[in-house]
Scaffold this motif. Structure first.
Motif, PDB file in Angstrom:
ATOM      1  N   GLN A   1     -37.412 -31.377  -6.532  1.00  0.00           N
ATOM      2  CA  GLN A   1     -37.831 -30.000  -6.304  1.00  0.00           C
ATOM      3  C   GLN A   1     -37.085 -29.393  -5.111  1.00  0.00           C
ATOM      4  O   GLN A   1     -36.690 -28.222  -5.144  1.00  0.00           O
ATOM      5  CB  GLN A   1     -39.337 -29.944  -6.063  1.00  0.00           C
ATOM      6  N   LYS A   2     -36.895 -30.195  -4.072  1.00  0.00           N
ATOM      7  CA  LYS A   2     -36.190 -29.689  -2.898  1.00  0.00           C
ATOM      8  C   LYS A   2     -34.748 -29.336  -3.249  1.00  0.00           C
ATOM      9  O   LYS A   2     -34.221 -28.301  -2.812  1.00  0.00           O
ATOM     10  CB  LYS A   2     -36.215 -30.762  -1.796  1.00  0.00           C
ATOM     11  N   GLN A   3     -34.110 -30.158  -4.061  1.00  0.00           N
ATOM     12  CA  GLN A   3     -32.747 -29.871  -4.479  1.00  0.00           C
ATOM     13  C   GLN A   3     -32.684 -28.612  -5.319  1.00  0.00           C
ATOM     14  O   GLN A   3     -31.736 -27.819  -5.208  1.00  0.00           O
ATOM     15  CB  GLN A   3     -32.169 -31.062  -5.258  1.00  0.00           C
ATOM     16  N   GLN A   4     -33.701 -28.369  -6.152  1.00  0.00           N
ATOM     17  CA  GLN A   4     -33.754 -27.129  -6.926  1.00  0.00           C
ATOM     18  C   GLN A   4     -33.751 -25.916  -6.007  1.00  0.00           C
ATOM     19  O   GLN A   4     -33.040 -24.933  -6.252  1.00  0.00           O
ATOM     20  CB  GLN A   4     -35.006 -27.089  -7.803  1.00  0.00           C
ATOM     21  N   LEU A   5     -34.549 -25.987  -4.939  1.00  0.00           N
ATOM     22  CA  LEU A   5     -34.605 -24.871  -3.990  1.00  0.00           C
ATOM     23  C   LEU A   5     -33.251 -24.641  -3.337  1.00  0.00           C
ATOM     24  O   LEU A   5     -32.802 -23.495  -3.181  1.00  0.00           O
ATOM     25  CB  LEU A   5     -35.659 -25.154  -2.914  1.00  0.00           C
ATOM     26  N   MET A   6     -32.577 -25.725  -2.944  1.00  0.00           N
ATOM     27  CA  MET A   6     -31.297 -25.596  -2.263  1.00  0.00           C
ATOM     28  C   MET A   6     -30.230 -25.028  -3.200  1.00  0.00           C
ATOM     29  O   MET A   6     -29.369 -24.247  -2.781  1.00  0.00           O
ATOM     30  CB  MET A   6     -30.849 -26.949  -1.723  1.00  0.00           C
ATOM     31  N   GLU A   7     -30.293 -25.398  -4.474  1.00  0.00           N
ATOM     32  CA  GLU A   7     -29.309 -24.910  -5.441  1.00  0.00           C
ATOM     33  C   GLU A   7     -29.483 -23.429  -5.740  1.00  0.00           C
ATOM     34  O   GLU A   7     -28.544 -22.776  -6.203  1.00  0.00           O
ATOM     35  CB  GLU A   7     -29.409 -25.717  -6.733  1.00  0.00           C
ATOM     36  N   ARG A   8     -30.665 -22.899  -5.493  1.00  0.00           N
ATOM     37  CA  ARG A   8     -30.925 -21.486  -5.769  1.00  0.00           C
ATOM     38  C   ARG A   8     -30.422 -20.567  -4.658  1.00  0.00           C
ATOM     39  O   ARG A   8     -30.422 -19.345  -4.818  1.00  0.00           O
ATOM     40  CB  ARG A   8     -32.422 -21.256  -5.961  1.00  0.00           C
ATOM     41  N   LEU A   9     -30.008 -21.119  -3.552  1.00  0.00           N
ATOM     42  CA  LEU A   9     -29.579 -20.296  -2.424  1.00  0.00           C
ATOM     43  C   LEU A   9     -28.314 -19.522  -2.779  1.00  0.00           C
ATOM     44  O   LEU A   9     -27.359 -20.079  -3.314  1.00  0.00           O
ATOM     45  CB  LEU A   9     -29.310 -21.164  -1.200  1.00  0.00           C
ATOM     46  N   SER A  10     -28.303 -18.242  -2.434  1.00  0.00           N
ATOM     47  CA  SER A  10     -27.119 -17.423  -2.673  1.00  0.00           C
ATOM     48  C   SER A  10     -26.247 -17.312  -1.419  1.00  0.00           C
ATOM     49  O   SER A  10     -25.062 -16.997  -1.519  1.00  0.00           O
ATOM     50  CB  SER A  10     -27.537 -16.023  -3.119  1.00  0.00           C
ATOM     51  N   TRP A  11     -26.850 -17.530  -0.241  1.00  0.00           N
ATOM     52  CA  TRP A  11     -26.154 -17.410   1.045  1.00  0.00           C
ATOM     53  C   TRP A  11     -25.577 -16.003   1.226  1.00  0.00           C
ATOM     54  O   TRP A  11     -24.573 -15.829   1.912  1.00  0.00           O
ATOM     55  CB  TRP A  11     -25.058 -18.461   1.175  1.00  0.00           C
ATOM     56  N   LYS A  12     -26.204 -14.986   0.645  1.00  0.00           N
ATOM     57  CA  LYS A  12     -25.708 -13.622   0.772  1.00  0.00           C
ATOM     58  C   LYS A  12     -26.463 -12.824   1.826  1.00  0.00           C
ATOM     59  O   LYS A  12     -26.028 -11.746   2.228  1.00  0.00           O
ATOM     60  CB  LYS A  12     -25.815 -12.901  -0.587  1.00  0.00           C
ATOM     61  N   GLU A  13     -27.621 -13.319   2.247  1.00  0.00           N
ATOM     62  CA  GLU A  13     -28.421 -12.587   3.241  1.00  0.00           C
ATOM     63  C   GLU A  13     -27.778 -12.710   4.631  1.00  0.00           C
ATOM     64  O   GLU A  13     -27.006 -13.628   4.901  1.00  0.00           O
ATOM     65  CB  GLU A  13     -29.844 -13.148   3.274  1.00  0.00           C
ATOM     66  N   VAL A  14     -28.137 -11.795   5.509  1.00  0.00           N
ATOM     67  CA  VAL A  14     -27.566 -11.836   6.859  1.00  0.00           C
ATOM     68  C   VAL A  14     -28.126 -13.007   7.654  1.00  0.00           C
ATOM     69  O   VAL A  14     -27.488 -13.488   8.607  1.00  0.00           O
ATOM     70  CB  VAL A  14     -27.832 -10.519   7.626  1.00  0.00           C
ATOM     71  N   ALA A  15     -29.319 -13.483   7.287  1.00  0.00           N
ATOM     72  CA  ALA A  15     -29.945 -14.589   8.004  1.00  0.00           C
ATOM     73  C   ALA A  15     -30.627 -15.530   7.027  1.00  0.00           C
ATOM     74  O   ALA A  15     -31.213 -15.088   6.036  1.00  0.00           O
ATOM     75  CB  ALA A  15     -30.960 -14.075   9.026  1.00  0.00           C
ATOM     76  N   CYS A  16     -30.531 -16.822   7.312  1.00  0.00           N
ATOM     77  CA  CYS A  16     -31.190 -17.841   6.492  1.00  0.00           C
ATOM     78  C   CYS A  16     -32.035 -18.723   7.386  1.00  0.00           C
ATOM     79  O   CYS A  16     -31.558 -19.195   8.433  1.00  0.00           O
ATOM     80  CB  CYS A  16     -30.159 -18.692   5.747  1.00  0.00           C
ATOM     81  N   TYR A  17     -33.284 -18.946   6.975  1.00  0.00           N
ATOM     82  CA  TYR A  17     -34.214 -19.755   7.743  1.00  0.00           C
ATOM     83  C   TYR A  17     -34.648 -20.954   6.901  1.00  0.00           C
ATOM     84  O   TYR A  17     -34.982 -20.813   5.725  1.00  0.00           O
ATOM     85  CB  TYR A  17     -35.437 -18.937   8.147  1.00  0.00           C
ATOM     86  N   PHE A  18     -34.661 -22.119   7.531  1.00  0.00           N
ATOM     87  CA  PHE A  18     -34.985 -23.357   6.829  1.00  0.00           C
ATOM     88  C   PHE A  18     -35.984 -24.175   7.638  1.00  0.00           C
ATOM     89  O   PHE A  18     -35.859 -24.284   8.863  1.00  0.00           O
ATOM     90  CB  PHE A  18     -33.731 -24.211   6.610  1.00  0.00           C
ATOM     91  N   ASP A  19     -36.948 -24.758   6.943  1.00  0.00           N
ATOM     92  CA  ASP A  19     -37.890 -25.686   7.573  1.00  0.00           C
ATOM     93  C   ASP A  19     -37.625 -27.068   6.973  1.00  0.00           C
ATOM     94  O   ASP A  19     -37.900 -27.296   5.789  1.00  0.00           O
ATOM     95  CB  ASP A  19     -39.330 -25.244   7.303  1.00  0.00           C
ATOM     96  N   GLU A  20     -37.074 -27.970   7.751  1.00  0.00           N
ATOM     97  CA  GLU A  20     -36.694 -29.320   7.300  1.00  0.00           C
ATOM     98  C   GLU A  20     -35.819 -29.257   6.029  1.00  0.00           C
ATOM     99  O   GLU A  20     -36.175 -29.801   4.987  1.00  0.00           O
ATOM    100  CB  GLU A  20     -37.944 -30.170   7.034  1.00  0.00           C
ATOM    101  N   PRO A  21     -34.648 -28.605   6.116  1.00  0.00           N
ATOM    102  CA  PRO A  21     -33.834 -28.403   4.914  1.00  0.00           C
ATOM    103  C   PRO A  21     -33.292 -29.673   4.285  1.00  0.00           C
ATOM    104  O   PRO A  21     -33.083 -29.722   3.064  1.00  0.00           O
ATOM    105  CB  PRO A  21     -32.692 -27.517   5.414  1.00  0.00           C
TER     106      PRO A  21
END
Length: 215
Positions: A128-148
């Motif tokens: 499930q965690k890998q699914q979340l990471m794969e969905r990232l677009s990295w297009k936002e000005v800021a990205c916040y992660f809790d225990e990525p």
């Protein structure tokens, strides 16, 4: 930990399912050193605590976060890392103080159960965690992660680090216990019982720290 699981199963007549991912120290990668840009988020005189708690979960006079920074939030469990993330994201409002936020942001929580519905809800934590990471677009000005990197394989951890290095103009803030991830931050904020014990360049923290050792 295994003995604790066994005791819980015995006392409550339940069955606990868990998965284990073996993580090893990663080979250090070379990355572009970002240039600090404009302020994206800023907080002033924050005092925040949760119901029925006497002590503040977070107490910070002033702190700002800039484009181009990779900020590692570190500290023991309960030190205020996740609380700081939630206040910066606007998920919670501080009891006292002010938070100024600008720009679009992405957020990945520590546990997939706190995220939107996944494609395979019966998958393991790591899947499930890998699914979340794969969905990232990295297009936002800021990205916040809790225990990525929790629950990720070494290859997946390396891929996440490379993604951070490939976006030097964004603000990236992450709460973590992963020493390899701390190495790639440009700034470290070390929290102790809701207060800032250190806030400065990663190079200074690595040089002075007795908590972590890097070869």
């Amino acid at each position: 930990l295994m003995l604790l699981f066994e005791e819980i199963e015995r006392r409550f007549s339940c069955h606990i399912t868990y998965s284990v991912i073996q993580q090893q120290p990663l080979e250090k990668l070379d990355g572009i050193e970002p240039v600090k840009g404009k302020v994206i988020d800023e907080i002033w005189r924050i005092r925040h605590r949760y119901p029925l708690q006497e002590k503040y979960a977070l107490s910070v006079e002033r702190m700002s976060f800039h484009l181009g920074e990779r900020v590692a939030l570190i500290g023991a469990n309960g030190s205020g890392k996740s609380t700081l993330l939630r206040l910066l994201l606007g998920v919670e409002r501080p009891l006292y103080g002010k938070v100024k936020r600008t720009g679009e942001k992405c957020y990945v929580p520590a546990h997939p159960a706190l995220a939107p519905v996944l494609d395979e809800p019966t998958a393991t934590f790591s899947e499930q965690k890998q699914q979340l990471m794969e969905r990232l677009s990295w297009k936002e000005v800021a990205c916040y992660f809790d225990e990525p990197t929790a629950g990720l394989t070494n290859r997946q951890r390396s891929a996440f680090i490379q993604n951070m290095l490939d976006h030097p103009d964004q603000l990236i803030v992450f709460a973590t216990h992963d020493p390899d991830l701390i190495f790639y931050a440009t700034r470290v904020v070390y929290l102790v019982q809701g207060e800032i014990a250190f806030d400065g360049p990663t190079s200074t923290f690595i040089e002075q720290s007795r908590l972590y050792e890097w070869n």
